[in-house]
Design a protein around this motif. Structure first.
Motif, mmCIF file in Angstrom:
data_model
loop_
_atom_site.group_PDB
_atom_site.id
_atom_site.type_symbol
_atom_site.label_atom_id
_atom_site.label_comp_id
_atom_site.label_asym_id
_atom_site.label_seq_id
_atom_site.Cartn_x
_atom_site.Cartn_y
_atom_site.Cartn_z
ATOM 1 N N GLY A 193 -7.293 -13.261 13.249
ATOM 2 C CA GLY A 193 -6.220 -12.718 12.416
ATOM 3 C C GLY A 193 -6.664 -11.488 11.660
ATOM 4 N N ALA A 194 -7.903 -11.508 11.149
ATOM 5 C CA ALA A 194 -8.424 -10.356 10.417
ATOM 6 C C ALA A 194 -8.510 -9.127 11.315
ATOM 7 N N GLU A 195 -8.975 -9.327 12.550
ATOM 8 C CA GLU A 195 -9.080 -8.208 13.476
ATOM 9 C C GLU A 195 -7.709 -7.625 13.788
ATOM 10 N N GLN A 196 -6.736 -8.482 14.019
ATOM 11 C CA GLN A 196 -5.390 -8.009 14.339
ATOM 12 C C GLN A 196 -4.777 -7.235 13.178
ATOM 13 N N VAL A 197 -4.906 -7.783 11.958
ATOM 14 C CA VAL A 197 -4.349 -7.123 10.780
ATOM 15 C C VAL A 197 -4.995 -5.759 10.574
ATOM 16 N N ALA A 198 -6.322 -5.705 10.642
ATOM 17 C CA ALA A 198 -7.033 -4.451 10.387
ATOM 18 C C ALA A 198 -6.745 -3.415 11.468
ATOM 19 N N THR A 199 -6.730 -3.846 12.719
ATOM 20 C CA THR A 199 -6.500 -2.915 13.828
ATOM 21 C C THR A 199 -5.112 -2.305 13.749
ATOM 22 N N GLN A 200 -4.099 -3.149 13.532
ATOM 23 C CA GLN A 200 -2.730 -2.642 13.457
ATOM 24 C C GLN A 200 -2.542 -1.722 12.266
ATOM 25 N N ALA A 201 -3.130 -2.099 11.117
ATOM 26 C CA ALA A 201 -2.993 -1.267 9.920
ATOM 27 C C ALA A 201 -3.661 0.089 10.113
ATOM 28 N N ALA A 202 -4.814 0.114 10.780
ATOM 29 C CA ALA A 202 -5.492 1.386 11.038
ATOM 30 C C ALA A 202 -4.649 2.270 11.952
ATOM 31 N N GLU A 203 -4.065 1.670 12.973
ATOM 32 C CA GLU A 203 -3.214 2.435 13.888
ATOM 33 C C GLU A 203 -1.993 2.992 13.154
ATOM 34 N N ASP A 204 -1.369 2.158 12.312
ATOM 35 C CA ASP A 204 -0.196 2.623 11.554
ATOM 36 C C ASP A 204 -0.581 3.766 10.610
ATOM 37 N N LEU A 205 -1.720 3.647 9.969
ATOM 38 C CA LEU A 205 -2.138 4.658 9.006
ATOM 39 C C LEU A 205 -2.438 5.977 9.691
ATOM 40 N N LEU A 206 -3.025 5.927 10.875
ATOM 41 C CA LEU A 206 -3.365 7.156 11.577
ATOM 42 C C LEU A 206 -2.132 7.890 12.087
ATOM 43 N N GLY A 207 -0.982 7.238 11.982
ATOM 44 C CA GLY A 207 0.272 7.906 12.321
ATOM 45 C C GLY A 207 0.849 8.699 11.168
ATOM 46 N N THR A 208 0.186 8.681 10.001
ATOM 47 C CA THR A 208 0.637 9.435 8.839
ATOM 48 C C THR A 208 -0.161 10.733 8.732
ATOM 49 N N PRO A 209 0.301 11.689 7.904
ATOM 50 C CA PRO A 209 -0.427 12.960 7.769
ATOM 51 C C PRO A 209 -1.888 12.743 7.377
ATOM 52 N N GLY A 210 -2.759 13.520 8.003
ATOM 53 C CA GLY A 210 -4.187 13.315 7.817
ATOM 54 C C GLY A 210 -4.742 13.962 6.561
ATOM 55 N N ASN A 211 -5.618 13.247 5.888
ATOM 56 C CA ASN A 211 -6.389 13.783 4.773
ATOM 57 C C ASN A 211 -7.609 12.893 4.580
ATOM 58 N N ARG A 212 -8.431 13.226 3.612
ATOM 59 C CA ARG A 212 -9.669 12.486 3.409
ATOM 60 C C ARG A 212 -9.400 11.020 3.050
ATOM 61 N N ALA A 213 -8.429 10.772 2.180
ATOM 62 C CA ALA A 213 -8.127 9.398 1.764
ATOM 63 C C ALA A 213 -7.646 8.566 2.944
ATOM 64 N N ARG A 214 -6.801 9.176 3.789
ATOM 65 C CA ARG A 214 -6.327 8.449 4.965
ATOM 66 C C ARG A 214 -7.483 8.094 5.885
ATOM 67 N N ASN A 215 -8.373 9.043 6.134
ATOM 68 C CA ASN A 215 -9.507 8.783 7.018
ATOM 69 C C ASN A 215 -10.425 7.704 6.447
ATOM 70 N N ALA A 216 -10.607 7.731 5.125
ATOM 71 C CA ALA A 216 -11.468 6.729 4.499
ATOM 72 C C ALA A 216 -10.880 5.327 4.630
ATOM 73 N N LEU A 217 -9.594 5.193 4.393
ATOM 74 C CA LEU A 217 -8.978 3.869 4.500
ATOM 75 C C LEU A 217 -8.928 3.388 5.945
ATOM 76 N N ALA A 218 -8.684 4.303 6.880
ATOM 77 C CA ALA A 218 -8.723 3.916 8.292
ATOM 78 C C ALA A 218 -10.118 3.430 8.665
ATOM 79 N N GLY A 219 -11.141 4.114 8.157
ATOM 80 C CA GLY A 219 -12.507 3.685 8.421
ATOM 81 C C GLY A 219 -12.820 2.340 7.794
ATOM 82 N N ALA A 220 -12.342 2.118 6.558
ATOM 83 C CA ALA A 220 -12.568 0.830 5.900
ATOM 84 C C ALA A 220 -11.930 -0.303 6.693
ATOM 85 N N LEU A 221 -10.761 -0.056 7.242
ATOM 86 C CA LEU A 221 -10.106 -1.062 8.084
ATOM 87 C C LEU A 221 -10.919 -1.327 9.352
ATOM 88 N N GLU A 222 -11.526 -0.285 9.904
ATOM 89 C CA GLU A 222 -12.368 -0.481 11.091
ATOM 90 C C GLU A 222 -13.587 -1.341 10.770
#
Length: 411
Positions: A221-250
């Motif tokens: 469940g943790a893998e599914q939640v984190a993977t989907q959230a990272a994919e959703d986030l990377l669909g938003t405009p890119g900036n340092r905060a977005r990249n950091a949170l996507a990385g934290a989810l990874e």
């Protein structure tokens, strides 16, 4: 089929099927020698119930999969969450009624101060028990008041503040043994972030939820939640905060994969997904995730420790400059896992040194850590006379007792 095999054959079958780790790695994690495990698997030794339970835990099956008996219940983690916070979260604590609503700017500063305390104070559990009940009551009162208000921007800001506070409460409840409350506040953080329509806080809430699922034994469940959230986030405009949170989810996803004992997939995920995000974002603490290249290196060590590859874990540790991490919790976790790697190699003097470092670094954290307490107990049981006084004193400070007859016996 595993059901047609002897006990030793079942151990070998499941060891190979669930991660295919070496005998040396599994034996080290279970506190036995590689030769002893080899003899168990060949049917030349009959393991004790204690060893069977350890083997079952490390190869990811119930004891019943190894022998025809029901698995014993795991001991309950002590519950130490401040009663005031628990009562408010569960809906029967102090409410403010007609009291004035705390201004958003004041509430924001209090939440950020609470986060700074949580990431830096040696007495953070004591401090949190004093601060969080009142802060939680004020935040929930503000959320209720602004839901009926006419200012949508003010309402969004209060919801953002609440989401940040619930993220802190998730960590606090988890560390104090209340995974049930952790799930509750993780859900509230997600709802608040969604109501605020804040993509970064939605991602942070999923990061929190992933940690709760890891703590509750649901790596899939943790893998599914984190993977989907990272994919959703990377669909938003890119900036340092977005990249950091996507990385934290990874990092959550990689840890989940490691918990499923797919070590190579976890390593690949760190290398191919988390590390590039870390290089883009740099060192930082976006949404209090402490994400950056150093945190990726810390997780690489975690994967090796979970795999029982203590030597490789120590090599990973040598690459880490822990002074670059602004969170006492991450510093504590690094030192704890460093001690565990030495523990797997039965380097007892090094284990003692690192446990004493942990006690100095975060004296309250070590008393809340089941792994630290277990290592202290094991160390006391097999301590040599030259450092028995120090191990006994440490165990007494942690409130760790050995069963009668085990003091001084070898593992």
């Amino acid at each position: 089929m595993a059901g047609e095999l002897s006990v030793g054959g079942r151990v070998r079958y499941w060891r190979r099927r669930n991660g295919n780790r070496s005998q040396a790695a599994v034996a080290g994690l279970c506190g036995i020698t590689e030769d002893y495990l080899s003899q168990i698997e060949r049917g030349r030794k009959a393991p004790s119930l204690e060893v069977l339970v350890a083997l079952a835990r490390e190869i990811g099956v119930p004891v019943a999969a190894l022998v025809d008996q029901q698995p014993s219940a795991e001991p309950e983690h002590p519950r130490r969450t401040a009663p005031g916070s628990a009562r408010i979260l569960l809906g029967y604590g102090t409410v403010h009624g007609g009291d004035p609503v705390v201004a958003a700017a004041v509430l924001r500063e209090r939440v950020e101060a609470a986060w700074r305390m949580w990431q830096s104070s040696k007495t953070r559990f004591t401090d949190a028990a004093q601060i969080l009940p009142v802060l939680l009551a004020d935040a929930e009162h503000a959320v209720r008041a602004h839901r009926a208000g006419a200012d949508p921007q003010a309402r969004r800001e209060i919801l953002r503040i609440a989401a940040d506070l619930y993220g802190l409460l998730r960590s606090y409840c988890h560390r104090t043994g209340r995974v049930d409350l952790s799930l509750l506040v993780a859900d509230r953080a997600l709802r608040a972030a969604e109501e605020a329509d804040d993509p970064l806080r939605i991602a942070a809430a999923h990061w929190n939820l992933g940690h709760v699922l890891l703590a509750s034994g649901d790596p899939e469940g943790a893998e599914q939640v984190a993977t989907q959230a990272a994919e959703d986030l990377l669909g938003t405009p890119g900036n340092r905060a977005r990249n950091a949170l996507a990385g934290a989810l990874e990092l959550v996803a990689a840890t989940a994969v490691a918990r499923r004992r797919d070590w190579w997939a976890a390593r690949r995920r760190l290398e191919s997904k988390a590390l590039p995000r870390a290089k883009e974002a740099g060192e930082g603490n976006v949404a209090w995730t402490v994400f950056g290249p150093t945190n990726v290196e810390l997780h690489a060590m975690t994967v090796e420790m979970l795999a029982g590859e203590a030597t490789e874990g120590l090599r990973c540790a040598d690459r880490v400059d822990i002074t670059r991490v602004p969170s006492i919790e991450r510093q504590f976790t690094f030192t704890l896992e460093l001690a565990r790697c030495h523990d797997l190699r039965r380097e007892d003097a090094a284990v003692l040194v690192h446990l004493l470092d942990l006690e100095h670094l975060a004296p309250e954290d070590i008393t809340h850590s089941p792994l630290a307490r277990q290592m202290a107990m094991d160390l006391r049981r097999r301590a040599r006379p030259t450092y028995r006084r120090q191990t006994d004193a440490l165990a007494e400070r942690l409130g760790v007792d050995l069963p009668p007859g085990l003091l001084g016996n070898p593992v």
